[in-house]
Motif scaffolding. Sequence first.
Motif, PDB file in Angstrom:
ATOM      1  N   GLU A 278       0.829  -1.208   0.000  1.00 29.83           N
ATOM      2  CA  GLU A 278       0.000   0.000   0.000  1.00 29.83           C
ATOM      3  C   GLU A 278       0.868   1.265   0.000  1.00 29.83           C
ATOM      4  O   GLU A 278       0.791   2.098   0.901  1.00 29.83           O
ATOM      5  N   PRO A 279       1.727   1.447  -1.003  1.00 27.73           N
ATOM      6  CA  PRO A 279       2.713   2.538  -0.957  1.00 27.73           C
ATOM      7  C   PRO A 279       2.137   3.935  -1.095  1.00 27.73           C
ATOM      8  O   PRO A 279       2.793   4.902  -0.718  1.00 27.73           O
ATOM      9  N   THR A 280       0.923   4.072  -1.646  1.00 30.44           N
ATOM     10  CA  THR A 280       0.425   5.430  -1.915  1.00 30.44           C
ATOM     11  C   THR A 280      -0.888   5.751  -1.204  1.00 30.44           C
ATOM     12  O   THR A 280      -1.525   6.757  -1.519  1.00 30.44           O
ATOM     13  N   VAL A 281      -1.298   4.916  -0.240  1.00 31.62           N
ATOM     14  CA  VAL A 281      -2.542   5.197   0.485  1.00 31.62           C
ATOM     15  C   VAL A 281      -2.434   6.539   1.200  1.00 31.62           C
ATOM     16  O   VAL A 281      -1.462   6.833   1.887  1.00 31.62           O
ATOM     17  N   GLY A 282      -3.445   7.373   1.025  1.00 28.79           N
ATOM     18  CA  GLY A 282      -3.506   8.646   1.727  1.00 28.79           C
ATOM     19  C   GLY A 282      -2.747   9.775   1.061  1.00 28.79           C
ATOM     20  O   GLY A 282      -2.783  10.909   1.556  1.00 28.79           O
TER      21      GLY A 282
ATOM     22  N   GLN B 262      -1.107  13.913  -7.159  1.00 33.73           N
ATOM     23  CA  GLN B 262       0.160  14.358  -7.741  1.00 33.73           C
ATOM     24  C   GLN B 262       1.341  13.584  -7.154  1.00 33.73           C
ATOM     25  O   GLN B 262       2.238  13.142  -7.888  1.00 33.73           O
ATOM     26  N   THR B 263       1.324  13.389  -5.835  1.00 30.25           N
ATOM     27  CA  THR B 263       2.405  12.638  -5.185  1.00 30.25           C
ATOM     28  C   THR B 263       2.369  11.177  -5.600  1.00 30.25           C
ATOM     29  O   THR B 263       3.409  10.554  -5.835  1.00 30.25           O
ATOM     30  N   ARG B 264       1.162  10.606  -5.700  1.00 31.41           N
ATOM     31  CA  ARG B 264       1.039   9.218  -6.141  1.00 31.41           C
ATOM     32  C   ARG B 264       1.633   9.046  -7.531  1.00 31.41           C
ATOM     33  O   ARG B 264       2.369   8.091  -7.796  1.00 31.41           O
ATOM     34  N   GLN B 265       1.321   9.975  -8.430  1.00 30.11           N
ATOM     35  CA  GLN B 265       1.847   9.898  -9.793  1.00 30.11           C
ATOM     36  C   GLN B 265       3.363  10.009  -9.802  1.00 30.11           C
ATOM     37  O   GLN B 265       4.055   9.303 -10.549  1.00 30.11           O
TER      38      GLN B 265
ATOM     39  N   GLY C 284     -17.892 -10.282  -5.811  1.00 33.57           N
ATOM     40  CA  GLY C 284     -19.233  -9.857  -5.432  1.00 33.57           C
ATOM     41  C   GLY C 284     -19.268  -8.548  -4.683  1.00 33.57           C
ATOM     42  O   GLY C 284     -20.275  -8.188  -4.081  1.00 33.57           O
ATOM     43  N   ARG C 285     -18.166  -7.801  -4.704  1.00 35.95           N
ATOM     44  CA  ARG C 285     -18.138  -6.507  -4.015  1.00 35.95           C
ATOM     45  C   ARG C 285     -17.017  -5.650  -4.586  1.00 35.95           C
ATOM     46  O   ARG C 285     -16.149  -6.126  -5.298  1.00 35.95           O
ATOM     47  N   GLU C 286     -17.053  -4.381  -4.205  1.00 33.27           N
ATOM     48  CA  GLU C 286     -15.969  -3.497  -4.561  1.00 33.27           C
ATOM     49  C   GLU C 286     -14.796  -3.769  -3.639  1.00 33.27           C
ATOM     50  O   GLU C 286     -14.892  -4.556  -2.692  1.00 33.27           O
ATOM     51  N   LEU C 287     -13.671  -3.114  -3.899  1.00 34.66           N
ATOM     52  CA  LEU C 287     -12.536  -3.218  -2.988  1.00 34.66           C
ATOM     53  C   LEU C 287     -12.936  -2.485  -1.720  1.00 34.66           C
ATOM     54  O   LEU C 287     -12.684  -1.311  -1.528  1.00 34.66           O
ATOM     55  N   ARG C 288     -13.622  -3.205  -0.824  1.00 37.04           N
ATOM     56  CA  ARG C 288     -14.530  -2.646   0.158  1.00 37.04           C
ATOM     57  C   ARG C 288     -13.922  -1.684   1.157  1.00 37.04           C
ATOM     58  O   ARG C 288     -14.598  -0.804   1.660  1.00 37.04           O
ATOM     59  N   ASP C 289     -12.627  -1.828   1.479  1.00 40.27           N
ATOM     60  CA  ASP C 289     -12.074  -0.980   2.526  1.00 40.27           C
ATOM     61  C   ASP C 289     -11.224   0.155   1.978  1.00 40.27           C
ATOM     62  O   ASP C 289     -10.565   0.853   2.716  1.00 40.27           O
ATOM     63  N   ARG C 290     -11.265   0.338   0.652  1.00 43.58           N
ATOM     64  CA  ARG C 290     -10.390   1.353   0.071  1.00 43.58           C
ATOM     65  C   ARG C 290     -10.676   2.739   0.614  1.00 43.58           C
ATOM     66  O   ARG C 290      -9.780   3.457   1.048  1.00 43.58           O
TER      67      ARG C 290
ATOM     68  N   ASP D 115      -8.449   7.335   6.597  1.00 45.98           N
ATOM     69  CA  ASP D 115      -7.637   7.247   7.807  1.00 45.98           C
ATOM     70  C   ASP D 115      -6.227   7.747   7.553  1.00 45.98           C
ATOM     71  O   ASP D 115      -5.653   8.480   8.354  1.00 45.98           O
ATOM     72  N   ALA D 116      -5.649   7.320   6.429  1.00 46.31           N
ATOM     73  CA  ALA D 116      -4.286   7.724   6.119  1.00 46.31           C
ATOM     74  C   ALA D 116      -4.206   9.216   5.828  1.00 46.31           C
ATOM     75  O   ALA D 116      -3.249   9.888   6.199  1.00 46.31           O
TER      76      ALA D 116
END
Length: 323
Positions: free
Chosen positions: A161-165, A169-172, A299-305, A311-312
């Motif tokens: 999870e290197p780019t959570v939060g 622009q920073t993620r890119q 059967g669901r989305e990436l539920r906790d994204r 939080d981050a």
Amino acid sequence: MPDAVGVKSLFASYDGKTVLDDVSFSIRRGDSFALLGPNGAGKTTLVSILCTLRLPDRGTAQVAGIDVVKQPTKARETIGVVFQDSSLDDRLSAWENLEFHGLVHGLAPKVRHERAEAVLALVELSDWADDIVRNFSGGMRRRLEIARALMHEPTILFLDEPTVGLDPQTRQRIWSYLDRLRRERHLTVLTTTHYIEEVEGADQVCIIDHGHIIAQGTPTELKAAHGSRWLHATPQDETVAAEIATAYPQIQRLGSGSLALPITDEALADTFLAQYRYRLEEIRFQEPTLESVFLALTGRELRDRANGQRDAQRSAGRRGGQR
């Protein structure tokens, strides 16, 4: 040459609960490999085993042809790791964090100095080399962690999870660094992420849920095999939602309160809209994407994204804005 990563019949459990259940896959050298799955899917446990931080119950795992259980010290020499939670010493400067990492890996003083300069330049932190990490923004810390992971010139990089939060622009910027490294150093990268759009360009995508690998392939292969067109609808209230769910058993309830109906033909969409158009707050169509593949398979989305992202972001916000 052996694959960069090889996992065969891996099992792991916590307190009697199976977390990884007969997991097998391989990653070719120089590939970008994305591991997708919600919290509890087994992603972090798998990365921890590959990084020699925990033992599997049974099965084998190798990095660069080295068994991570039998030769953990040798395996660590070939890998760099960026953990989901920051592991920097925020009482030290950026340079001191890199210096300490170099000492741990036994790098000579001249080599430590040269590599610290090089990786700081790569992640555009040279001007902050002597600043205390406690004063860094979330984005700066992430970039420094990537720099630290590269100090000993690993051939394999694990990113949990290197780019959570981080802001877009920073993620890119981070993905630009990583793409450059893969081109220049033939670096193998394994990433776990909630941002499905970030792995559209990965060589291989592996979807894991409840400890099982349920699909693997290139993004194009996964879309062709499992992707479908979806109609996303937000009912006016729960009564309407329940009625729709009863009338269309194939419909998926999403965490956002909306419903997703796989569209197998246009007649189905026309019939649904004729019935419920005026009892819906929002309607949109989604063409096949990795998100729709994940939805079709689990059967669901990436539920906790969304929750993990908020939080981050709150945590990063307390340390100051992104730079």
